[in-house]
Structure formats: structure tokens, C-alpha cells
Write a protein that holds these residues in place. Structure first.
Motif, short mmCIF file in Angstrom:
data_model
loop_
_atom_site.label_atom_id
_atom_site.label_comp_id
_atom_site.label_asym_id
_atom_site.label_seq_id
_atom_site.Cartn_x
_atom_site.Cartn_y
_atom_site.Cartn_z
N PRO A 55 0.83 -1.21 0.00
CA PRO A 55 0.00 0.00 0.00
C PRO A 55 0.86 1.26 0.00
CG PRO A 55 0.02 -1.01 2.16
CD PRO A 55 0.78 -1.92 1.25
N ILE A 56 0.37 2.30 -0.61
CA ILE A 56 1.08 3.57 -0.67
C ILE A 56 0.10 4.67 -0.27
CG2 ILE A 56 2.20 5.25 -2.18
CD1 ILE A 56 3.08 2.93 -3.94
N ILE A 57 0.55 5.57 0.58
CA ILE A 57 -0.24 6.75 0.92
C ILE A 57 0.49 7.95 0.34
CG2 ILE A 57 -1.06 8.25 2.78
CD1 ILE A 57 -1.21 5.81 4.56
N GLU A 58 -0.21 8.74 -0.48
CA GLU A 58 0.36 9.96 -1.04
C GLU A 58 -0.15 11.15 -0.22
OE1 GLU A 58 0.62 8.67 -5.71
OE2 GLU A 58 -1.03 9.94 -5.06
N PHE A 59 0.72 12.14 -0.03
CA PHE A 59 0.31 13.34 0.68
C PHE A 59 1.24 14.49 0.32
CE2 PHE A 59 3.48 11.37 3.33
CZ PHE A 59 4.14 12.41 3.96
N TRP A 60 0.78 15.69 0.64
CA TRP A 60 1.56 16.91 0.39
C TRP A 60 2.12 17.41 1.71
CZ3 TRP A 60 2.72 18.74 -4.36
CH2 TRP A 60 2.01 18.19 -5.42
N LYS A 65 5.18 16.73 -2.98
CA LYS A 65 4.43 15.48 -2.88
C LYS A 65 5.34 14.41 -2.27
CE LYS A 65 1.38 12.57 -5.57
NZ LYS A 65 0.78 12.36 -6.90
N TRP A 66 4.80 13.68 -1.30
CA TRP A 66 5.52 12.63 -0.60
C TRP A 66 4.67 11.35 -0.64
CZ3 TRP A 66 10.21 13.65 2.02
CH2 TRP A 66 10.57 15.01 2.07
N ILE A 67 5.33 10.24 -0.40
CA ILE A 67 4.60 8.97 -0.26
C ILE A 67 5.09 8.28 1.01
CG2 ILE A 67 4.13 8.62 -2.71
CD1 ILE A 67 6.47 6.67 -2.80
N LEU A 68 4.21 7.47 1.56
CA LEU A 68 4.55 6.61 2.69
C LEU A 68 4.53 5.18 2.20
CD1 LEU A 68 2.46 8.01 5.68
CD2 LEU A 68 4.91 8.24 5.29
N LEU A 69 5.63 4.49 2.41
CA LEU A 69 5.72 3.08 2.05
C LEU A 69 5.88 2.26 3.32
CD1 LEU A 69 8.18 3.18 -0.97
CD2 LEU A 69 5.74 2.72 -1.04
N PRO A 70 5.12 1.19 3.46
CA PRO A 70 5.29 0.34 4.65
C PRO A 70 6.55 -0.51 4.53
CG PRO A 70 3.59 -0.54 3.22
CD PRO A 70 4.02 0.76 2.61
N SER A 71 7.15 -0.80 5.67
CA SER A 71 8.32 -1.67 5.68
C SER A 71 7.89 -3.10 5.38
CB SER A 71 9.01 -1.59 7.04
OG SER A 71 8.18 -2.17 8.02
N PRO A 72 8.83 -3.96 5.01
CA PRO A 72 8.48 -5.35 4.71
C PRO A 72 7.80 -6.08 5.86
CG PRO A 72 10.68 -4.87 3.95
CD PRO A 72 10.23 -3.68 4.75
N ASN A 73 8.07 -5.67 7.10
CA ASN A 73 7.43 -6.33 8.24
C ASN A 73 6.12 -5.65 8.67
OD1 ASN A 73 8.62 -4.07 9.27
ND2 ASN A 73 9.52 -5.06 11.05
#
Length: 124
Positions: A55-60, A65-73
Motif C-alpha cells: 500500500p502507498i499513501i500519497e500526501f503533500w 508530494k511525498w509517499i509513505l511506504l510500509p516496511s516489509p514487516n
């Protein structure tokens, strides 16, 4: 639109080091630029199409513009809620035309906040 409170309580001056102390929040509230609940909560549902897609969350943040990426765990069942200072309708409108001054200390603390929650903040 929201200014994340980094797990702190803005109503107790916990964001004062970023220029958002209780007195400043009261002034912004008095002018109708933020809502009166200084630590409102918004839930972000991380959507997963299949098990191979993260999943990716985009935000300003600070006009970028930035994104949040979850770690593998990352626990896929984990909910993600973000609390902070929410702009009012007029506050959001003014935000789009007012010049902003980047605050690197806040950006670095925001990255740390997300890292502690198994999320990586990356400029898009």
C-alpha cells in the motif's frame, strides 16, 4: 489537510518548538483557520490489491508530494490513524496561496515519527 502532531498533544504546547504552541493555535482558531479540536484524528485505510502490492499513501508536505511506504514487516491488519491540527475550509483555501517557509526540523521529526510506525516517508 492536517499538520500531524507526531504523537504529541498540541493543546499542551507539545508542538511549540515548531511555532505551533497553544497560544498560536488559539489565535489560528480565533481567526477560523483551524478547527477547534487541536488533535483531530483521521484514519487512513491502506488498500492492498493483492499480496504482492504494498500500500502507498500519497500526501503533500511543504508544497512537495511525498509517499509513505510500509516496511516489509508491516502488519497488513494494522490500522493507521494520524492525529494533528486540521485546517478549516478557509484555512485550506489560504494555505494554497500563502508562501510557506520550510521547517527542516519538523520534516526530519515527521520522518522519524513514520519510521517508528514501520513507514518510510519518501519525496515523490
Amino acid at each position: 489537510m492536517k499538520v500531524p502532531s507526531l504523537g504529541r498533544d498540541p493543546g499542551n504546547d507539545d508542538l511549540d518548538k515548531y511555532g505551533l504552541g497553544f497560544e498560536e493555535l488559539n489565535v489560528l482558531n480565533e481567526y477560523g483557520l483551524i478547527i477547534s479540536v487541536y488533535n483531530s484524528v483521521r484514519e487512513y485505510r491502506l488498500l492492498i490489491n493483492n499480496e504482492n502490492v504494498l500500500p502507498i499513501i500519497e500526501f503533500w508536505h511543504q508544497r512537495k508530494k511525498w509517499i509513505l511506504l510500509p516496511s516489509p514487516n508491516w502488519d497488513k491488519s494494522q490500522e493507521f490513524k494520524l492525529s494533528g491540527i486540521a485546517f478549516s475550509r478557509i484555512g485550506r483555501e489560504l494555505y494554497s496561496v500563502v508562501e510557506q517557509q520550510p521547517l527542516e526540523e519538523y520534516t526530519e521529526d515527521l520522518k522519524k515519527f513514520f519510521t517508528e510506525r514501520n513507514l518510510t516517508m519518501i519525496e515523490a
